[in-house]
Design a protein around this motif. Structure first.
Motif, PDB file in Angstrom:
ATOM      1  N   SER A  10       0.837  -1.196   0.000  1.00 49.45           N
ATOM      2  CA  SER A  10       0.000   0.000   0.000  1.00 49.45           C
ATOM      3  C   SER A  10       0.875   1.251   0.000  1.00 49.45           C
ATOM      4  O   SER A  10       1.664   1.481   0.916  1.00 49.45           O
ATOM      5  N   ALA A  12      -0.196   4.268   0.279  1.00 47.28           N
ATOM      6  CA  ALA A  12      -0.671   5.155   1.344  1.00 47.28           C
ATOM      7  C   ALA A  12      -0.029   4.774   2.680  1.00 47.28           C
ATOM      8  O   ALA A  12       0.404   5.642   3.445  1.00 47.28           O
ATOM      9  N   ASN A  57       0.818  -8.843   4.954  1.00 44.77           N
ATOM     10  CA  ASN A  57      -0.032  -9.337   3.874  1.00 44.77           C
ATOM     11  C   ASN A  57       0.248  -8.578   2.573  1.00 44.77           C
ATOM     12  O   ASN A  57      -0.240  -7.475   2.380  1.00 44.77           O
ATOM     13  N   MET A  58       1.066  -9.198   1.711  1.00 45.51           N
ATOM     14  CA  MET A  58       1.420  -8.543   0.440  1.00 45.51           C
ATOM     15  C   MET A  58       1.217  -9.552  -0.687  1.00 45.51           C
ATOM     16  O   MET A  58       1.330 -10.757  -0.464  1.00 45.51           O
ATOM     17  N   PRO A  59       0.966  -9.067  -1.902  1.00 45.21           N
ATOM     18  CA  PRO A  59       0.893 -10.010  -3.021  1.00 45.21           C
ATOM     19  C   PRO A  59       2.252 -10.695  -3.177  1.00 45.21           C
ATOM     20  O   PRO A  59       3.284 -10.077  -2.941  1.00 45.21           O
ATOM     21  N   ALA A  84      -1.890  -5.799  10.633  1.00 41.14           N
ATOM     22  CA  ALA A  84      -3.158  -5.765  11.354  1.00 41.14           C
ATOM     23  C   ALA A  84      -3.555  -7.175  11.759  1.00 41.14           C
ATOM     24  O   ALA A  84      -4.495  -7.369  12.507  1.00 41.14           O
ATOM     25  N   ASN A  85      -2.829  -8.151  11.222  1.00 43.97           N
ATOM     26  CA  ASN A  85      -3.156  -9.546  11.493  1.00 43.97           C
ATOM     27  C   ASN A  85      -2.590  -9.924  12.859  1.00 43.97           C
ATOM     28  O   ASN A  85      -1.412 -10.231  12.992  1.00 43.97           O
ATOM     29  N   ILE A  86      -3.459  -9.864  13.868  1.00 42.64           N
ATOM     30  CA  ILE A  86      -2.971 -10.003  15.242  1.00 42.64           C
ATOM     31  C   ILE A  86      -3.156 -11.418  15.777  1.00 42.64           C
ATOM     32  O   ILE A  86      -3.233 -11.646  16.976  1.00 42.64           O
ATOM     33  N   GLN A  87      -3.228 -12.385  14.861  1.00 42.57           N
ATOM     34  CA  GLN A  87      -3.334 -13.778  15.308  1.00 42.57           C
ATOM     35  C   GLN A  87      -2.083 -14.177  16.073  1.00 42.57           C
ATOM     36  O   GLN A  87      -0.975 -13.799  15.691  1.00 42.57           O
ATOM     37  N   LYS A 104      -0.900  -2.676  13.061  1.00 44.77           N
ATOM     38  CA  LYS A 104      -1.645  -1.685  12.274  1.00 44.77           C
ATOM     39  C   LYS A 104      -3.036  -1.540  12.863  1.00 44.77           C
ATOM     40  O   LYS A 104      -3.562  -2.529  13.366  1.00 44.77           O
TER      41      LYS A 104
ATOM     42  N   ASP B   9      -6.164   2.314  -3.244  1.00 42.72           N
ATOM     43  CA  ASP B   9      -5.147   1.864  -2.297  1.00 42.72           C
ATOM     44  C   ASP B   9      -5.639   2.040  -0.855  1.00 42.72           C
ATOM     45  O   ASP B   9      -5.543   1.122  -0.027  1.00 42.72           O
ATOM     46  N   GLU B  13      -6.353  -1.005   1.741  1.00 40.41           N
ATOM     47  CA  GLU B  13      -5.529  -1.062   2.946  1.00 40.41           C
ATOM     48  C   GLU B  13      -6.408  -1.031   4.199  1.00 40.41           C
ATOM     49  O   GLU B  13      -6.154  -1.742   5.166  1.00 40.41           O
ATOM     50  N   ASN B  16      -8.079  -4.325   4.546  1.00 41.15           N
ATOM     51  CA  ASN B  16      -7.038  -5.260   4.977  1.00 41.15           C
ATOM     52  C   ASN B  16      -6.810  -5.168   6.489  1.00 41.15           C
ATOM     53  O   ASN B  16      -6.670  -6.180   7.176  1.00 41.15           O
ATOM     54  N   ILE B  17      -6.819  -3.956   7.015  1.00 44.11           N
ATOM     55  CA  ILE B  17      -6.636  -3.764   8.464  1.00 44.11           C
ATOM     56  C   ILE B  17      -7.828  -4.376   9.211  1.00 44.11           C
ATOM     57  O   ILE B  17      -7.660  -5.101  10.186  1.00 44.11           O
ATOM     58  N   GLY B  20      -7.750  -8.203   8.826  1.00 40.72           N
ATOM     59  CA  GLY B  20      -6.572  -8.705   9.551  1.00 40.72           C
ATOM     60  C   GLY B  20      -6.873  -8.853  11.037  1.00 40.72           C
ATOM     61  O   GLY B  20      -6.532  -9.848  11.668  1.00 40.72           O
ATOM     62  N   GLN B  21      -7.553  -7.855  11.587  1.00 38.92           N
ATOM     63  CA  GLN B  21      -7.896  -7.924  13.012  1.00 38.92           C
ATOM     64  C   GLN B  21      -8.953  -9.001  13.253  1.00 38.92           C
ATOM     65  O   GLN B  21      -8.926  -9.690  14.272  1.00 38.92           O
ATOM     66  N   ALA B  23      -9.226 -11.734  11.679  1.00 38.74           N
ATOM     67  CA  ALA B  23      -8.620 -13.065  11.531  1.00 38.74           C
ATOM     68  C   ALA B  23      -8.250 -13.639  12.890  1.00 38.74           C
ATOM     69  O   ALA B  23      -8.297 -14.857  13.100  1.00 38.74           O
ATOM     70  N   ALA B  24      -7.902 -12.757  13.826  1.00 36.17           N
ATOM     71  CA  ALA B  24      -7.554 -13.232  15.167  1.00 36.17           C
ATOM     72  C   ALA B  24      -8.781 -13.859  15.832  1.00 36.17           C
ATOM     73  O   ALA B  24      -8.675 -14.899  16.495  1.00 36.17           O
ATOM     74  N   ILE B  35      -5.211 -18.798  10.434  1.00 38.21           N
ATOM     75  CA  ILE B  35      -6.052 -18.427   9.306  1.00 38.21           C
ATOM     76  C   ILE B  35      -5.177 -17.695   8.291  1.00 38.21           C
ATOM     77  O   ILE B  35      -4.513 -16.712   8.633  1.00 38.21           O
ATOM     78  N   LEU B  37      -4.809 -15.388   4.985  1.00 38.90           N
ATOM     79  CA  LEU B  37      -5.631 -14.393   4.277  1.00 38.90           C
ATOM     80  C   LEU B  37      -5.011 -14.053   2.930  1.00 38.90           C
ATOM     81  O   LEU B  37      -3.791 -13.987   2.799  1.00 38.90           O
ATOM     82  N   SER B  38      -5.864 -13.821   1.957  1.00 40.78           N
ATOM     83  CA  SER B  38      -5.365 -13.359   0.654  1.00 40.78           C
ATOM     84  C   SER B  38      -5.198 -11.841   0.721  1.00 40.78           C
ATOM     85  O   SER B  38      -5.642 -11.214   1.679  1.00 40.78           O
ATOM     86  N   VAL B  39      -4.628 -11.260  -0.304  1.00 42.68           N
ATOM     87  CA  VAL B  39      -4.623  -9.790  -0.378  1.00 42.68           C
ATOM     88  C   VAL B  39      -6.009  -9.350  -0.857  1.00 42.68           C
ATOM     89  O   VAL B  39      -6.702 -10.105  -1.535  1.00 42.68           O
ATOM     90  N   PRO B  40      -6.429  -8.142  -0.489  1.00 40.17           N
ATOM     91  CA  PRO B  40      -7.778  -7.728  -0.882  1.00 40.17           C
ATOM     92  C   PRO B  40      -7.920  -7.423  -2.364  1.00 40.17           C
ATOM     93  O   PRO B  40      -6.967  -6.996  -3.007  1.00 40.17           O
ATOM     94  N   MET B 167     -11.756 -10.413   0.583  1.00 41.06           N
ATOM     95  CA  MET B 167     -10.543 -11.143   0.954  1.00 41.06           C
ATOM     96  C   MET B 167     -10.932 -12.593   1.181  1.00 41.06           C
ATOM     97  O   MET B 167     -12.003 -12.866   1.713  1.00 41.06           O
TER      98      MET B 167
END
Lengths: 122, 206
Positions: A10, A12, A57-59, A84-87, A104, B9, B13, B16-17, B20-21, B23-24, B35, B37-40, B167
């Motif tokens: 991203s 941004a 998380n990126m392509p 942001a993936n807080i697993q 994030k 973008d 993003e 995705n945030i 992502g949260q 997913a927990a 878990i 995750l793919s990109v959005p 996603m």
């Protein structure tokens, strides 16, 4: 001069992070990469003890996969995963590699704390 | 509707945030399973195009849990899987706590609850980001033909276009995957984009 490489798909997110880093470490130079391959291309030119901040998380390859390729060339304590993936599973992977971790959405305080933590080890 | 590269973008993003949260929460429900995750992806689609895509990824028979939301922007959030996958997911979530013969009875309730937790986690993350409140309606479960599920979720809309943010998620150790999608009517996209740009500017001033 210390170089910081920001790896995030991203634009941004990269812009915000760069802005906050410039505010707290005006003498650092920031570079950007949008994916793992672009990051690896830049690594040989980052100078002494760079700091690398990786989005998860990126392509293509994710931040942890990229970290595996960066270490040990770059010491893990100079790399931080930003997600942001807080697993617990993701956090554990970052910890097992010895990476820093930043959750994030980012803000100036989180960025400042990260740099203080990265530098306290140096 | 045309969005600039930066607007796309920011939308991706932010989504995705949120996911992502969430997913927990999903990982916790699955007993700590990771878990993936793919990109959005972000696309403007008519409901017909959406149906074709869903048939392609999840088959004719699907199961969807949706929640409409309103606040700084309005829309519908949905978790969607194929019908077979939905029972698998329930088995993983409920594990050994429920005898097999009662599983299918509990399926609807369990899926609705999973959807509720995950979708609310995404929506809460977005509300926190925008420092505002997003009100969600109760979760609704629809199963059956793809067209039927979509009509029940998004209403009848021949030719209507929506912004679809998606996603995909999968469980690392199981052959199971599903989709988390946000559907926004074009009128609401402007409001969301304005909010995002405001957020972005505010962040750069801080």
């Amino acid at each position: 001069m210390t170089t910081v490489l920001i790896v995030d798909d991203s634009k941004a997110a990269r812009m915000m992070l760069k802005h906050w880093i410039k505010a707290i470490r005006p003498d650092y130079q920031c570079r950007e990469a949008g994916n793992a391959d672009e990051a690896l291309q830049q690594v040989p030119n980052l100078g002494e003890r760079p700091v690398i901040i990786l989005d998860y998380n990126m392509p293509g390859r994710n931040g942890i996969e990229l970290a595996h390729e960066l270490v040990p060339g770059i010491p893990p304590d100079r790399i931080a995963l930003c997600t942001a993936n807080i697993q617990d599973a993701v956090k554990a992977k970052a910890e097992n590699l010895g990476l820093g971790y930043m959750r994030k959405p980012l803000n100036p305080k989180k960025v400042k704390d990260l740099f203080e933590a990265l530098e306290s080890g140096s | 509707m045309n969005l600039s590269e930066t607007q796309i973008d920011l939308l991706k993003e932010t989504f995705n945030i949120g996911v992502g949260q969430a997913a927990a929460s999903l990982s916790e429900l699955a007993g700590g399973e990771e878990i993936m995750l793919s990109v959005p992806t972000l696309e403007f689609k008519t409901l017909q195009e959406l149906e074709t895509d869903i048939r392609h990824s999840s088959g004719d028979q699907v199961c969807g849990v949706s929640e409409t939301f309103r606040g700084p922007f309005d829309g519908t959030a949905m978790m969607l899987y194929s019908e077979e996958e939905s029972l698998e997911l329930v088995k993983i979530m409920l594990g050994e706590t429920i005898p097999v013969e009662e599983l299918s009875e509990m399926e609807g309730e369990a899926l609705t609850e999973v959807g509720n937790i995950v979708l609310n986690a995404v929506i809460s993350a977005l509300a926190d980001l925008f420092e505002s409140e997003i009100i969600t309606e109760v979760p609704l479960l629809h199963t059956g033909e793809c067209a039927h599920v979509l009509e029940k979720t998004l209403g009848d809309g021949t030719g209507r276009a929506v912004l679809h943010l998606q996603m995909d998620f999968s469980l690392a150790s199981q052959n199971l995957e599903g989709h988390i999608g946000f559907f926004l009517d074009v009128a609401s996209v402007d409001t969301l984009v304005a909010q995002l740009e405001h957020y972005f500017r505010k962040m750069l001033e801080s």
